[in-house]
Design a protein around this motif. Structure first.
Motif, short mmCIF file in Angstrom:
data_model
loop_
_atom_site.label_atom_id
_atom_site.label_comp_id
_atom_site.label_asym_id
_atom_site.label_seq_id
_atom_site.Cartn_x
_atom_site.Cartn_y
_atom_site.Cartn_z
N MET A 1 3.92 64.13 -10.56
CA MET A 1 4.41 62.64 -9.86
C MET A 1 4.96 63.24 -8.42
O MET A 1 4.81 63.83 -8.12
CB MET A 1 5.74 61.92 -11.03
CG MET A 1 4.88 60.86 -11.55
SD MET A 1 7.35 59.87 -11.57
CE MET A 1 5.90 58.54 -12.78
N GLY A 2 4.07 62.16 -7.24
CA GLY A 2 4.17 62.08 -5.82
C GLY A 2 5.36 61.34 -6.10
O GLY A 2 5.47 60.46 -5.81
N TYR A 3 7.05 62.59 -5.05
CA TYR A 3 7.53 62.17 -5.35
C TYR A 3 8.51 62.44 -3.31
O TYR A 3 7.36 63.30 -3.48
CB TYR A 3 8.82 62.71 -5.68
CG TYR A 3 9.17 62.91 -6.99
CD1 TYR A 3 9.91 61.26 -7.65
CD2 TYR A 3 8.39 63.93 -7.78
CE1 TYR A 3 9.63 61.57 -8.96
CE2 TYR A 3 8.68 63.62 -9.00
CZ TYR A 3 9.27 61.96 -9.66
OH TYR A 3 9.07 62.75 -11.33
N LYS A 4 9.20 61.55 -3.25
CA LYS A 4 9.48 61.52 -1.54
C LYS A 4 9.71 62.77 -1.05
O LYS A 4 9.78 63.62 0.27
CB LYS A 4 9.79 60.32 -1.37
CG LYS A 4 9.28 58.81 -1.07
CD LYS A 4 10.39 57.58 -0.98
CE LYS A 4 10.28 55.77 -1.23
NZ LYS A 4 11.27 55.43 -1.51
N VAL A 5 10.86 63.47 -2.07
CA VAL A 5 10.92 64.70 -1.40
C VAL A 5 10.20 65.52 -2.59
O VAL A 5 10.75 65.61 -3.97
CB VAL A 5 12.36 64.24 -1.53
CG1 VAL A 5 13.52 65.83 -1.72
CG2 VAL A 5 13.13 63.97 -0.85
N ASP A 6 9.74 66.80 -1.89
CA ASP A 6 8.75 67.00 -2.92
C ASP A 6 8.91 69.15 -2.17
O ASP A 6 8.59 69.25 -1.50
CB ASP A 6 7.01 67.16 -2.80
CG ASP A 6 5.51 67.68 -3.94
OD1 ASP A 6 6.84 68.73 -4.86
OD2 ASP A 6 5.49 67.85 -3.50
N LYS A 7 9.76 69.58 -3.32
CA LYS A 7 9.53 70.22 -2.49
C LYS A 7 9.47 71.95 -3.79
O LYS A 7 9.52 71.18 -4.94
CB LYS A 7 11.24 70.98 -2.81
CG LYS A 7 11.31 69.95 -1.14
CD LYS A 7 13.68 70.09 -1.01
CE LYS A 7 13.75 69.43 0.09
NZ LYS A 7 15.25 69.76 0.06
N SER A 8 9.37 72.92 -3.53
CA SER A 8 8.85 73.97 -4.47
C SER A 8 9.96 74.90 -5.45
O SER A 8 11.38 74.14 -4.74
CB SER A 8 8.63 75.49 -3.22
OG SER A 8 8.92 76.00 -2.96
N ASP A 9 9.90 75.24 -6.14
CA ASP A 9 10.77 75.69 -7.25
C ASP A 9 11.79 76.69 -6.67
O ASP A 9 13.09 76.76 -6.54
CB ASP A 9 10.26 76.34 -8.37
CG ASP A 9 11.30 76.47 -9.21
OD1 ASP A 9 11.60 75.85 -9.99
OD2 ASP A 9 11.35 77.83 -9.78
N GLU A 10 10.94 77.33 -5.82
CA GLU A 10 11.72 78.64 -4.43
C GLU A 10 12.81 77.49 -4.12
O GLU A 10 13.75 78.10 -3.24
CB GLU A 10 10.98 79.43 -4.27
CG GLU A 10 11.81 80.52 -3.59
CD GLU A 10 10.68 81.66 -2.80
OE1 GLU A 10 10.07 81.12 -1.40
OE2 GLU A 10 9.52 81.64 -3.26
N GLN A 11 12.08 76.51 -3.20
CA GLN A 11 12.94 75.47 -2.50
C GLN A 11 14.19 75.48 -2.93
O GLN A 11 15.81 75.34 -2.78
CB GLN A 11 12.38 74.87 -1.66
CG GLN A 11 11.63 75.58 -1.03
CD GLN A 11 10.35 73.99 -0.23
OE1 GLN A 11 9.91 73.28 -1.02
NE2 GLN A 11 10.39 73.96 1.17
N TRP A 12 14.20 74.67 -4.19
CA TRP A 12 15.74 73.89 -4.88
C TRP A 12 16.29 75.16 -5.07
O TRP A 12 17.26 74.84 -5.31
CB TRP A 12 14.64 72.95 -6.03
CG TRP A 12 14.20 72.09 -5.94
CD1 TRP A 12 12.23 72.07 -6.27
CD2 TRP A 12 14.54 70.74 -5.15
NE1 TRP A 12 12.86 70.78 -5.93
CE2 TRP A 12 13.47 69.88 -5.14
CE3 TRP A 12 15.82 70.95 -4.63
CZ2 TRP A 12 13.83 68.70 -4.98
CZ3 TRP A 12 16.11 69.37 -4.32
CH2 TRP A 12 15.13 68.56 -4.17
#
Length: 138
Positions: A1-12
């Motif tokens: 799904m495309g989310y407005k906030v899309d970060k990599s696992d590393e960023q999270w």
């Protein structure tokens, strides 16, 4: 799904504590009756701890005695999304996620006689949300 906030696992992983990451990104659950908002009655808005999106308002919070903060309605119909959760064999549930970033928040239950306007119980992990208290001058 495309989310407005899309970060990599590393960023999270960099932005969230280990416990926040476990609940928000791995669909974990905090222990019942341990979360900071379980018994909170403070007026305000509950936002997603991962992205800050508005999710629930204190006016819809109620005491369900389930061990997690409970709400009967999201702040907006587009604030959360739901999906089938079959992670516990023989016990299908409906998962609740932040519609802005896809983070796991908890589960929603229906038809259990809550006496609320929607007869829904959004059972949300405290660690998945952050309370923004209303201005005490208003």
């Amino acid at each position: 799904m495309g989310y407005k906030v899309d970060k990599s696992d590393e960023q999270w992983r960099e932005e969230l504590s280990e416990e926040e990451y476990h609940v928000l990104r791995e669909a974990g659950t905090e222990r019942a009756f341990t979360g900071e908002y379980t018994d909170t009655k403070t007026v305000g808005v509950y936002n997603c701890r991962a992205c800050g999106a508005e999710l629930f308002r204190s006016q819809t919070k109620f005491e369900s005695h389930c061990g997690w903060p409970s709400f009967y309605d999201p702040a907006d119909t587009d604030a959360v999304e739901t999906r089938a959760d079959h992670s516990i064999p023989g016990r299908p549930r409906t998962e609740v996620r932040c519609a802005t970033c896809g983070s796991h928040l908890g589960h929603v239950f229906a038809g259990e006689g809550y006496g609320t306007p929607t007869d829904l119980r959004y059972c949300i992990n405290s660690i998945a949300i952050r309370l923004d208290p209303a201005d005490s001058d208003s």
